[in-house]
Design a protein around this motif. Structure first.
Motif, short mmCIF file in Angstrom:
data_model
loop_
_atom_site.label_atom_id
_atom_site.label_comp_id
_atom_site.label_asym_id
_atom_site.label_seq_id
_atom_site.Cartn_x
_atom_site.Cartn_y
_atom_site.Cartn_z
N ASP A 103 0.82 -1.22 0.00
CA ASP A 103 0.00 0.00 0.00
C ASP A 103 0.85 1.26 0.00
O ASP A 103 2.03 1.23 0.34
CB ASP A 103 -0.90 0.04 1.25
N VAL A 104 0.20 2.36 -0.35
CA VAL A 104 0.78 3.68 -0.20
C VAL A 104 0.11 4.30 1.02
O VAL A 104 -1.13 4.36 1.10
CB VAL A 104 0.56 4.56 -1.45
N GLU A 105 0.92 4.72 1.96
CA GLU A 105 0.42 5.25 3.22
C GLU A 105 0.73 6.74 3.32
O GLU A 105 1.78 7.19 2.90
CB GLU A 105 1.08 4.51 4.38
N VAL A 106 -0.21 7.48 3.88
CA VAL A 106 0.01 8.90 4.14
C VAL A 106 0.19 9.09 5.64
O VAL A 106 -0.47 8.44 6.45
CB VAL A 106 -1.15 9.78 3.59
N GLY A 107 1.12 9.95 5.98
CA GLY A 107 1.35 10.31 7.37
C GLY A 107 1.53 11.81 7.47
O GLY A 107 1.93 12.46 6.50
N TYR A 108 1.25 12.37 8.62
CA TYR A 108 1.38 13.82 8.80
C TYR A 108 1.58 14.14 10.27
O TYR A 108 1.32 13.31 11.15
CB TYR A 108 0.13 14.54 8.27
N TRP A 109 2.05 15.34 10.53
CA TRP A 109 2.18 15.85 11.89
C TRP A 109 1.93 17.36 11.84
O TRP A 109 2.13 18.00 10.81
CB TRP A 109 3.55 15.54 12.51
N ILE A 110 1.48 17.90 12.96
CA ILE A 110 1.20 19.34 13.07
C ILE A 110 1.93 19.87 14.30
O ILE A 110 1.85 19.28 15.38
CB ILE A 110 -0.32 19.62 13.20
N ALA A 111 2.63 20.99 14.13
CA ALA A 111 3.34 21.62 15.25
C ALA A 111 2.33 22.09 16.31
O ALA A 111 1.19 22.44 15.99
CB ALA A 111 4.17 22.80 14.74
N ALA A 112 2.76 22.09 17.55
CA ALA A 112 1.88 22.36 18.70
C ALA A 112 1.06 23.64 18.55
O ALA A 112 -0.14 23.66 18.83
CB ALA A 112 2.71 22.39 19.98
N ASP A 113 1.67 24.72 18.12
CA ASP A 113 0.97 26.02 18.05
C ASP A 113 -0.10 26.07 16.97
O ASP A 113 -0.88 27.03 16.93
CB ASP A 113 1.96 27.16 17.80
N TYR A 114 -0.17 25.06 16.10
CA TYR A 114 -1.08 25.12 14.95
C TYR A 114 -2.15 24.03 14.97
O TYR A 114 -2.94 23.93 14.03
CB TYR A 114 -0.27 25.06 13.66
N ARG A 115 -2.20 23.24 16.01
CA ARG A 115 -3.19 22.17 16.10
C ARG A 115 -4.59 22.75 16.28
O ARG A 115 -4.78 23.79 16.89
CB ARG A 115 -2.87 21.23 17.25
N GLY A 116 -5.58 22.03 15.75
CA GLY A 116 -6.97 22.40 15.95
C GLY A 116 -7.45 23.54 15.07
O GLY A 116 -8.53 24.09 15.29
N GLN A 117 -6.69 23.90 14.04
CA GLN A 117 -7.05 25.03 13.17
C GLN A 117 -7.36 24.60 11.74
O GLN A 117 -7.50 25.43 10.86
CB GLN A 117 -5.92 26.07 13.18
N GLY A 118 -7.44 23.28 11.50
CA GLY A 118 -7.82 22.77 10.19
C GLY A 118 -6.70 22.63 9.19
O GLY A 118 -6.94 22.25 8.04
N TYR A 119 -5.46 22.86 9.60
CA TYR A 119 -4.34 22.77 8.65
C TYR A 119 -4.10 21.33 8.20
O TYR A 119 -3.77 21.08 7.04
CB TYR A 119 -3.06 23.35 9.25
N ALA A 120 -4.25 20.36 9.10
CA ALA A 120 -4.03 18.96 8.72
C ALA A 120 -5.04 18.52 7.68
O ALA A 120 -4.69 17.85 6.70
CB ALA A 120 -4.09 18.05 9.96
N ILE A 121 -6.31 18.89 7.87
CA ILE A 121 -7.35 18.53 6.90
C ILE A 121 -7.05 19.17 5.54
O ILE A 121 -7.12 18.52 4.50
CB ILE A 121 -8.74 18.95 7.39
N GLU A 122 -6.71 20.44 5.56
CA GLU A 122 -6.42 21.17 4.32
C GLU A 122 -5.26 20.52 3.56
O GLU A 122 -5.33 20.30 2.35
CB GLU A 122 -6.09 22.63 4.68
N ALA A 123 -4.18 20.21 4.27
CA ALA A 123 -3.01 19.59 3.64
C ALA A 123 -3.32 18.17 3.18
O ALA A 123 -2.92 17.77 2.08
CB ALA A 123 -1.83 19.60 4.61
N LEU A 124 -4.04 17.42 4.00
CA LEU A 124 -4.35 16.04 3.64
C LEU A 124 -5.22 15.98 2.39
O LEU A 124 -4.98 15.15 1.50
CB LEU A 124 -5.03 15.33 4.81
#
Length: 186
Positions: free
Chosen positions: A85-106
């Motif tokens: 399979d091809v797997e996607v992984g991500y991380w968000i820096a502490a100051d930016y969590r909960g602001q929708g950046y992970a969803i936008e990037a994903l």
């Protein structure tokens, strides 16, 4: 390869990213939720990480928040091989969590994976990470109901991880360049 979204600029890592990377990855929560191997936490390890060769069909990006005061490192996201399979992984820096950046990037990376000819992506998250469940589901992934132990270098042991999947041969959400990103080749 670069991707621009409404608020983010996703690009490969550059040597000048070392200090931003070391600062962001010093967060214990990021290290605990990253699977397989620990992310670099020293300048030397970050340099080696940035210098590693990358498969062009499995890109890795840093997420930078675009702004009048310059770009700020928000997180990282990338594709990798896991068995067949091809797997996607991500991380968000502490100051930016909960602001929708992970969803936008994903969403943008899912579209990029489709453009690269991948047919399916998987994502695994440690079951103690409810935020990851919300991100994956908002980006069109579905829960397979399967869980398995997965090694976490940041934890120093195996932990239970849930498996999510998205079929790239059909759209799981209403995507547009504004919602999910515009890919730019470089």
């Amino acid at each position: 390869m670069f991707i621009r979204t409404e608020r983010l600029f996703l690009r490969p890592g550059w040597p000048e990213d070392v200090d931003d990377l070391v600062e962001a990855l010093g967060d214990d929560l990021i290290q605990r939720t990253i699977a397989v191997s620990a992310m670099p936490s020293t300048r030397e390890a970050a340099r080696k990480y940035l210098d590693r060769p990358r498969d062009p069909r499995l890109p890795h990006f840093f997420m930078y928040l675009r702004g009048a005061r310059g770009a700020k490192l928000v997180g990282g996201i990338g594709l990798g091989k896991f068995q067949d399979d091809v797997e996607v992984g991500y991380w968000i820096a502490a100051d930016y969590r909960g602001q929708g950046y992970a969803i936008e990037a994903l969403r943008a990376v899912v579209d990029q994976a489709r453009a690269l000819g991948h047919h399916r992506l998987i994502a695994r998250h440690f079951v103690d990470s409810n935020a990851s469940v919300r991100v994956l589901e908002a980006a069109g992934f579905r829960d397979t109901g399967k869980e398995q132990l997965r090694y976490s270098a940041g934890r120093g042991e195996e932990a239970l991880a849930g498996l999510y999947v998205v079929d790239l041969d059909r759209r799981s959400w209403n995507s547009s360049s504004e919602q999910s990103g515009e890919a730019l080749s470089a």
